[in-house]
Design an enzyme around this catalytic site. Structure first.
Site, PDB file in Angstrom:
ATOM      1  N   PHE A 187       0.820  -1.227   0.000  1.00 57.57           N
ATOM      2  CA  PHE A 187       0.000   0.000   0.000  1.00 57.57           C
ATOM      3  C   PHE A 187       0.847   1.268   0.000  1.00 57.57           C
ATOM      4  O   PHE A 187       2.048   1.228   0.087  1.00 57.57           O
ATOM      5  CB  PHE A 187      -1.120  -0.010   1.044  1.00 57.57           C
ATOM      6  N   GLU A 188       0.133   2.388  -0.210  1.00 58.65           N
ATOM      7  CA  GLU A 188       0.759   3.710  -0.395  1.00 58.65           C
ATOM      8  C   GLU A 188       1.771   3.673  -1.541  1.00 58.65           C
ATOM      9  O   GLU A 188       2.858   4.234  -1.448  1.00 58.65           O
ATOM     10  CB  GLU A 188       1.367   4.216   0.916  1.00 58.65           C
ATOM     11  N   GLY A 189       1.418   2.973  -2.613  1.00 57.00           N
ATOM     12  CA  GLY A 189       2.306   2.814  -3.776  1.00 57.00           C
ATOM     13  C   GLY A 189       3.083   1.526  -3.645  1.00 57.00           C
ATOM     14  O   GLY A 189       3.850   1.359  -2.689  1.00 57.00           O
TER      15      GLY A 189
END
Ligand SMILES: Cc1cc2nc3c(=O)[nH]c(=O)nc-3n(C[C@H](O)[C@H](O)[C@H](O)COP(=O)(O)OP(=O)(O)OC[C@H]3O[C@@H](n4cnc5c(N)ncnc54)[C@H](O)[C@@H]3O)c2cc1C
Length: 580
Positions: A389-391
């Site tokens: 997550f978050e890229g």
């Protein structure tokens, strides 16, 4: 020298420059922040210490009880980054990251719940909110009356966030939102949603960021997802059906929401990095205890070098990750605006270091480590999400390489325009070039004599500094070479850019450790940094080996063959080499 506030260490490095004033002195917390942190740590210890059985039970249940969220609220954990004027603690990036680190030491789900609220859920309001918007929501976010969530991902749009399909259509003074957001952290407990929607339907359209409150008609959230890890943290869908949002709830400019989303994610990365470092510290403690207590062949297993080596490597990895995460947070606190590449590196480096640490700690505990009553398997499950997550780390590697190469490409364009033909006759050509163009051409042609140098590092670190300087020149040459070879097509050369990103990740790690150890020696003398220097020495050599291999791999590799194998498998859709 570039303007101090807009300079980026990694962008400059890719052009062969070492902007050491961004690194040095290595950032430290102010005494007042230290005092605040000590008070917070004491609260955390009283509240979370000794709760291992609870954390395990909530992991099995897949949910925190409401009473635990209330405890987090009462402890002020939702107020960390809210400015003091709005009822918060007003922590800077470094202090905030340190708190998430401490939370990560106790429990992954708790760190993610607090982190999603502060790092990304309300970050858009902090970065882009008007005074009126801040006054409207921040006090309630600080008290925890409102918990925040960040709503970007959709069923059809994960990494390709620009492909979202949630729409917002203007109707009088309102916007009307329709769509479905997926896997939203804090979805089930949030009252404040930062939602991204398309406000223009042409092509891939423009995106705008909105604040949506839970009470608004048409907002609903799905059941808690049954996840692999961070199971107690709430992850749900967020559904928007004809949700009317007043125009005064728009965050930033209409149509500029993609930039809002990216800035939020960049700013949030020191929180995620902090959580990873905290979890590593705990695993090191657990592994050291286990290695000393477990006796095999008549000796504690810690006496076997294969086991001891793992503990040493986990510690080196943790020290490097901590150095990088603190450095990036310090860069943010010092007011540098362009830290996106460094923040992306801190995310990739710390989350992968944590993953290796979980794996090795579990291996040291072996059979016991595999059993659910021990904390290792949960740590491993909890850690896995950080690389997603978050890229995802793959997307962030592309971002690291391509955004730094973009600067080099601009420079090369300048160079090509100003000195056509200079490469045919470099020596003569140099006479007509600007200083800048000379520097880059000399790098590219290998004629450059003077290397990028550190001048502010403590001289005791000369050996490791030299190693870094050499690699910097190589990096700039490699970036040049790749761009000359592939031009715009570099975007599709993912394996080459991945190698470049890996080199940059190692070099930023080394830069952070050099800065940290140098500042320690400057401030406290060489005797205070004996073990720090050992860690630096080991990491510098390990990084050099990896960096050399990656440089070599840019020109000589078996990529085409591996891709050929993949092509075959993708065609037949299965493994095609069954021997029996
Ligand atoms: C527990 C959990 C919590 C989450 N919390 C939130 C949240 O609070 N808010 C929110 O908005 N989202 C959240 N997410 C979503 C998360 O950010 C996405 O899962 C993530 O961005 C990746 O998207 P995806 O899973 O759709 O993967 P995809 O984009 O489908 O990617 C699949 C694979 O392909 C690779 N890939 C994709 N495109 C490329 C490319 N161009 N080049 C090379 N490789 C590529 C990826 O790296 C990945 O390995 C959460 C997800 C989970 C699981």
């Amino acid at each position: 020298m570039p303007d101090k506030k807009t300079a980026s260490f990694m962008r400059s490095l890719c052009s062969g420059e070492i902007e050491e004033e961004i690194l040095l002195p290595y950032p430290e917390l102010r005494p007042s922040e230290r005092e605040t942190l000590e008070a917070i740590f004491a609260t955390l210890k009283a509240m979370l210490g000794g709760r291992e059985r609870d954390f395990r039970a909530w992991d099995v249940a897949g949910e925190f009880p409401a009473s635990f969220i209330e405890e987090l609220r009462s402890a002020g954990l939702f107020s960390l980054v809210v400015p003091e004027g709005h009822g918060g603690l007003g922590l800077g990036s470094m202090a905030y990251s340190r708190v998430v680190q401490e939370l990560g030491r106790y429990d992954g789900s708790t760190a993610v719940t607090v982190g999603a609220h502060s790092s990304i859920g309300m970050r858009g309001l902090l970065l882009f909110g008007t005074d009126e918007q801040k006054a409207r929501w921040l006090p309630r976010l600080a008290s925890g009356e409102m918990i925040a969530a960040f709503c970007l991902t959709e069923p059809g749009a994960g990494s390709d966030a620009a492909g979202i399909r949630t729409t917002a259509v203007r109707d009088g003074d309102d916007w009307v939102l329709n769509g479905e957001k997926l896997w939203i952290t804090n979805g089930g407990i949030a009252q404040f949603f930062t939602v991204f929607a398309k406000t223009s339907l042409e092509g891939r359209g423009h995106i705008t960021a909105f604040v949506v409150e839970r009470g608004t008609k048409g907002v609903s959230t799905g059941p808690h997802e049954d996840k692999m890890g961070i199971r107690a943290s709430s992850t749900t869908t967020v559904v928007l059906e004809d949700v009317r949002v007043p125009a005064r709830n728009v965050l930033g400019e209409v149509g500029k929401g993609f930039k809002v989303a990216m800035k939020i994610l960049n700013a949030g990365r020191t929180g995620l990095g902090g959580g990873s470092v905290g979890a590593m510290k705990r695993l090191i403690e657990l592994a050291a205890g286990q290695a000393k207590a477990r006796v095999q062949f008549g000796k504690p297993i810690a006496t076997f070098t294969s086991v001891a080596q793992k503990i040493g490597q986990m510690t080196i990895d943790c020290y490097v990750a901590e150095s990088v995460v603190n450095l990036v947070a310090g860069i943010v606190d010092r007011g540098y605006e362009d830290y996106a590449v460094e923040a992306a590196i801190s995310k990739v480096l710390s989350t992968e270091a944590l993953w290796r640490t979980c794996d090795e700690a579990l291996q040291i505990a072996a059979g016991q480590g595999y059993m659910r009553e021990m904390p290792y398997e949960r740590a491993l499950r909890d850690a896995r999400i950080n690389r997603i997550f978050e890229g995802t780390n793959e997307i962030l590697r592309l971002f690291i390489a391509l955004s730094t190469m973009q600067d080099v490409a601009e420079e090369l364009k300048d160079l090509a325009a100003s000195v056509r033909g200079v490469f045919a006759d470099p020596i003569k050509g140099f006479g007509v070039m600007s200083d800048y163009a000379k520097k880059r051409a000399s790098l590219a042609t290998g004629l450059r004599r003077e290397k990028a140098r550190f001048t502010m590092l403590n001289p005791a670190l000369a050996e490791e500094a030299a190693l870094f300087e050499e690699a910097t020149t190589e990096l700039a040459r490699a970036a040049d070479r790749l761009l000359r070879k592939h031009g715009k097509g570099i975007i599709g050369e993912q394996l080459a850019t991945r190698r470049l990103a890996d080199i940059m990740i190692d070099l930023f790690g080394l830069a952070a450790v050099l800065a940290r150890v140098s500042t320690r020696i400057d401030d406290h003398g060489e005797a205070s940094a004996v073990t720090d220097r050992e860690i630096l020495r080991a990491y510098a050599r390990q990084a050099k080996r990896r960096v050399d291999a990656a440089f070599a791999g840019i020109d000589e590799n078996v990529d085409a063959t591996v891709l050929g194998v993949a092509k075959h498998v993708l065609e037949i859709g299965r493994y095609g080499w069954d021997s029996v």
